[in-house]
Write a protein that holds these residues in place. Sequence first.
Motif, short mmCIF file in Angstrom:
data_model
loop_
_atom_site.label_atom_id
_atom_site.label_comp_id
_atom_site.label_asym_id
_atom_site.label_seq_id
_atom_site.Cartn_x
_atom_site.Cartn_y
_atom_site.Cartn_z
N PHE A 70 -39.86 27.07 -26.14
CA PHE A 70 -40.81 27.67 -25.20
C PHE A 70 -42.15 27.88 -25.88
CE2 PHE A 70 -38.25 31.25 -26.89
CZ PHE A 70 -39.24 31.93 -27.55
N GLU A 71 -43.12 28.14 -25.05
CA GLU A 71 -44.46 28.45 -25.54
C GLU A 71 -44.76 29.88 -25.12
OE1 GLU A 71 -48.20 25.65 -25.05
OE2 GLU A 71 -48.01 27.09 -23.44
N MET A 72 -45.47 30.61 -25.94
CA MET A 72 -45.75 32.00 -25.58
C MET A 72 -47.08 32.11 -24.85
SD MET A 72 -44.61 33.69 -29.08
CE MET A 72 -43.20 33.03 -29.94
N ALA A 73 -47.09 32.96 -23.86
CA ALA A 73 -48.31 33.12 -23.07
C ALA A 73 -49.15 34.25 -23.66
CB ALA A 73 -47.95 33.44 -21.64
N PHE A 74 -50.44 34.18 -23.40
CA PHE A 74 -51.34 35.27 -23.75
C PHE A 74 -51.30 36.29 -22.62
CE2 PHE A 74 -54.36 33.59 -27.07
CZ PHE A 74 -54.25 34.71 -27.84
N LEU A 75 -50.90 37.49 -22.91
CA LEU A 75 -50.88 38.50 -21.86
C LEU A 75 -52.26 39.15 -21.76
CD1 LEU A 75 -47.54 40.41 -22.29
CD2 LEU A 75 -48.09 38.56 -20.76
N LYS A 76 -52.54 39.65 -20.57
CA LYS A 76 -53.76 40.46 -20.44
C LYS A 76 -53.52 41.80 -21.10
CE LYS A 76 -55.01 38.32 -16.12
NZ LYS A 76 -54.83 38.42 -14.68
N TRP A 77 -54.58 42.42 -21.51
CA TRP A 77 -54.37 43.62 -22.34
C TRP A 77 -53.65 44.72 -21.58
CZ3 TRP A 77 -56.45 48.37 -21.17
CH2 TRP A 77 -57.47 48.38 -20.23
N ASN A 78 -53.79 44.75 -20.24
CA ASN A 78 -53.11 45.83 -19.51
C ASN A 78 -51.69 45.42 -19.09
OD1 ASN A 78 -53.96 43.95 -17.76
ND2 ASN A 78 -54.94 45.33 -16.32
N THR A 89 -50.46 39.28 -30.08
CA THR A 89 -50.85 40.63 -29.68
C THR A 89 -52.19 41.00 -30.27
OG1 THR A 89 -48.53 41.11 -29.99
CG2 THR A 89 -49.93 42.95 -29.49
N PRO A 90 -53.08 41.50 -29.47
CA PRO A 90 -54.28 42.06 -30.07
C PRO A 90 -53.94 43.38 -30.76
CG PRO A 90 -54.27 42.42 -27.70
CD PRO A 90 -53.06 41.64 -28.01
#
Lengths: 605, 602
Positions: free
Chosen positions: B456-464, B527-528
């Motif tokens: 799988f590939e990991m998605a970038f989540l929005k910060w919220n 993760t930021p």
Amino acid sequence: MPLLSTLLSQDIPQNFYKLQLHIYSGLFCIGLLGFLYLSSPIVSRRTYLSENALSPGLVSNDLSISNERIRQIMAQLRAGFKDKNIANVIQSMLIENGIEAYKQNIGINSTDKQEENIYGIVRAPRLASTESIILVAPLYVRIQTNTQQVKANLFGIAHTLATGFTLHRKPYMAKDIILLFPTAQENGTRAWLDAYFNSKPDSIPLDAHAGSIQAGLALEFPHEKFYSIDLRHNGINGQLPNLDLINTVIQLCDKNSIAASLYNIYVDLSANDLGYDYVIKSTRTLLLNVLTLATGISDGVHGQFLHYRIEMITLFGSLEKHHEYQNSPITIRAFDDVIEGFIRSLNNLLERFHQSFFFYLHINRRNFVSIATYMVPLGLIVLPALIRSLVLYMSFFASSTSTPTNTNVTHGRTMKFHVNYSPIFFEILECLALSYVLMWIPLKLSFLGIWLITMFLSPIFLCPLRSNERQFDYFQFILLLTGSAILGCLSLLNYSMAFLVACFLMPCYLIAGCTKFEYWFVKIICRFLFITFLNPLVFLALYHYLTRLLIAGTLVLPDFVQFTNDLETYFASYRLFNAWTVDVICLTIIPLWLVLYRSTFWIRN
Amino acid sequence: MYLMQLIYSTTFLLVIHYCSSNEDIYKEELYIRPLASGHTYFNLLFTTVVSSDILKSNIIHHYHLFPKVIADVVRSNGVSEFHVSLTQGLWRYDRWGMPIVGAPPGAEVWAWFNQDEEKDVSSRWTSFAHELGGLLCASLNFVDSNVSSSSPHHSFRPQSIVPKSKTFKLDNSLLRYAVLPREIVCTENLTPWKKLLPCVAGGSNHKGLAGLLDNAPKLHHSAYHSLRMDLRQICANTECTLTQLELSMGLAIVVDTATSKPNYNEWTFRSIFGSNIAQSCPLSSLTNIYVDLQLSSTHTFNISPEPDYTIKQGQTPIIVYDLHNEKRKGTTFLMSCNYNKQQQISSTDNQNNNSLPSIMVHRYATGYGARDGGIKTVIKLNEQDQTEQITLLYFEQIPWYFRVFLHTLKITTLDDNSIEIKPEHISYIPGKDRQRSYQLELVVKTQQSIIISFEFEMAFLKWNEFPPDPNHGFYIPSAVVSTYLPSKSNYILRSLNSFSLNQSLSSSSFDGFVRVYSESLLVNLPTPDFSMPFNVICLGCTAVALAFGGLHNLTTKEFGFGEKRPKIPFRQRLEDLKFRLRASRHALVQRLFKKKQHEHTE
């Protein structure tokens, strides 16, 4: 987007031209001195624990491992090492104590013997095996005085086992503990990690896993008695573990009055006024930090784990006494408290290590400089290259109003001359190809080969650069930009390496630029300097000597035999470490140096 | 008058009698299995069977033994059957064998809904999950989010055993399945769960086996702790003309009973549950305690009191205590057990091969870094008792932020990864970002152990979109492998016919249905660093502003050098200033003068 404004050479104040050389060398020297100044207490910061969940040393010690138990385990291990079936002995000990244990076959070593990693997993009752902590005790470790020799890691294995036995069935454990006993140091560790993360398609999967590994500790104790602990944290390619992890260990060591040293240098911080001793030792630590990190290889098995983003450091049992009145070795009790405190702190950790610093240089165990500070000296060192390239760039253009006959209009600006790109292109390509070919010759030969070929053969083989003065400036301009771009990239990946490379390249640029003067004497001097002081091999030898001086702390004589030996071991081990230092040197720095060296042979058209 | 009163009272009594219909059955069972690893498995089972009339909405109900809250929740949402489990820890199949009913770590809920209702299934599922979550003090309200719900086609068939009409077609849109691996289970879940039992009075004076849950010290000090509740419809008679409701509640714990003496285990009711069974529950029709003596071939047991009788399930002897026995009336039942290993088995293997269950699942995440990852699932079959091919049904539900690539799906045998196995059937529903999770179901026929792997590939989540808790990674729920075991195993499993052990032990039919849950996984998404957003924002904005301004000027404006201003000597400037001052004074005077003149004229 092209620049709209025309920068012309007459815009530069004339005074600057007169002082150009002074400014460049001045900036370079200020950068060097500024780097040394980092060790002063004014610049460096005191370490602190950023992650509150760690709170090391706050748990009341709960594990009681008796001396008899340790002795009993050590006796069993000793028998195992003698009969050469240590893997079976460790595995059966783990299973007897109710800990699941597995073996991993990593292939056959040079003496036709099967090499096996052993690992056990202490399952935590509170969690569904999603997270874990790792304790690593290599079966054999290198001893302090001679890095070639290996010795059984009796003490380290015994304590890892004893910790595992006592933490088994403790109700508060919320993370699994992996006990790993890799057989052939880095080689075994790497094989285990590759199998754990399945990062190589052909690796055989392990029998058991314990989720994502958060952090860990490696124990290397070649001697059964030790007087201080040396913390080793250099990772591969300049990677470093999170500063919070190191601070946790240091805090625990201080609490149990164990002298914790970095690079075997222990700075006594109890004195009220920071004296001469403090300054010398701090500078030594700082320089050793940079010099050893620049090699790109780690000083323990933890480097392999850092590559997989598992924060880890190695504790090495050192024989050096650092406290003045210390006569007896460190007690087992004190040492076990450190291990227990460390595991309990990690057990409390709710998140991955993300706070604190990942880019730092240690001054001593309680002081460090962060990336914001140590980037400044490097910037000062590289600044001359940028200024010089700007000066050269400005000199290329004529103002648009004046229209001399021999001009060349590009992007609406008027260049003073016509650039012939092909000789420049071929010159750079030749040097790149040469280094590329040399890199694939067996590594040991490559440096010698580069040395010989560049010195004696390359000017004869390859026709020298023929150009006019303007063209030469343009060539210099391209080289300066390439060099500063390479240094900029390197400084973010491996600061220490970038720093050393900058120290080497900047004088090279200076000397290569001096060959613009049309005196045969100057040219001869420049070539001589390139062959002697600015030779990569000589620089390497100087680097080696400096490192030895700093490690010893006293004056030692240069030893050429040791240099060649160390170089040989470095090349032999470097592939194993997954490092890219030699590749970067061979493919960017050496070609650059070669081009600069060859530019001293340029002939005016 | 008297006659009338008599008639009234008789009718009243009759009504009472009718309402407390004696069809309601309540059974209590405790199943105990000492395990080879030094742990002991305790499983409390409470089964209530009532008439299915209580779910009808148009009559007034009298709930006798059935918890009213459950009936209300089920009736108002049109649920035909449901399952919920809350689990802490992981069942270790390789060391503990098979559980009676398996459960994944965290919370698991699934429900089948009735077809003909006004509201649609999704809204009913949401309200059902919220109500059930409120009932059990669990955060089941997260199940209706798009991350964790799905409708598998084959893996979760209805558990109800009612005859189906010929036109009946199983419609998986009526099913909702959800799992929350992050859920943490504790006493706050046990207390409301316990209160649903009939013999739990207010206070802490519970009767029967529920009395063991009063203040048990080891209930949460255990290696595995699982609460479960199932509601389904069963046949009341053999012809199945009438249906009944069966509510089964179970609590499984695995407690470490090893002592400091090697190979010696010991436990009593008091050490595990903190109390003994003081009184039996008068409402229960059956109160049995079973001790599974699977280990009796290698261990010597010393159990008190003497058992009432012994039954044999395959090879394993099971001793039974019947607490409704006449001789136990009015006495406190206390039990103690100790056992130790007879002979030292000097094998370096972790498990004795004979005790391994027929099927085991081990799953792990592969890869490192913040972009790509993968999952490998090893399904190990015990090759000793494997003579024929068995059909495995593999189900996986993966949150949308792990973007699964179906083309990387690979099934090979465990021993040789060059032999690929083609699945009989693949049912795959790709996920959609923020809307739907990935759902994969495979049917594989095999005789050997297999590895199922995909990437799988990991998605970038929005910060919220990050959960507010400390971030240590994102969970991938357990994979579920369902199968029918061909041969009769040594383990007591829940039979499809009955949740009650008494029935499944006595009946000779063996269906061999098992559902095995794998480990849940923890994977780090990119993760930021949330700990210093302010610093990052400040620094980022400053850098962008500086760089942008400079670059913009350089590329859009043309700089030129202006004419040099002529140098004015100091004396000249002073003169200028004097002149200006004089001029302004003059102007002021003139204006004032004008004003005065104006006034004079007025």
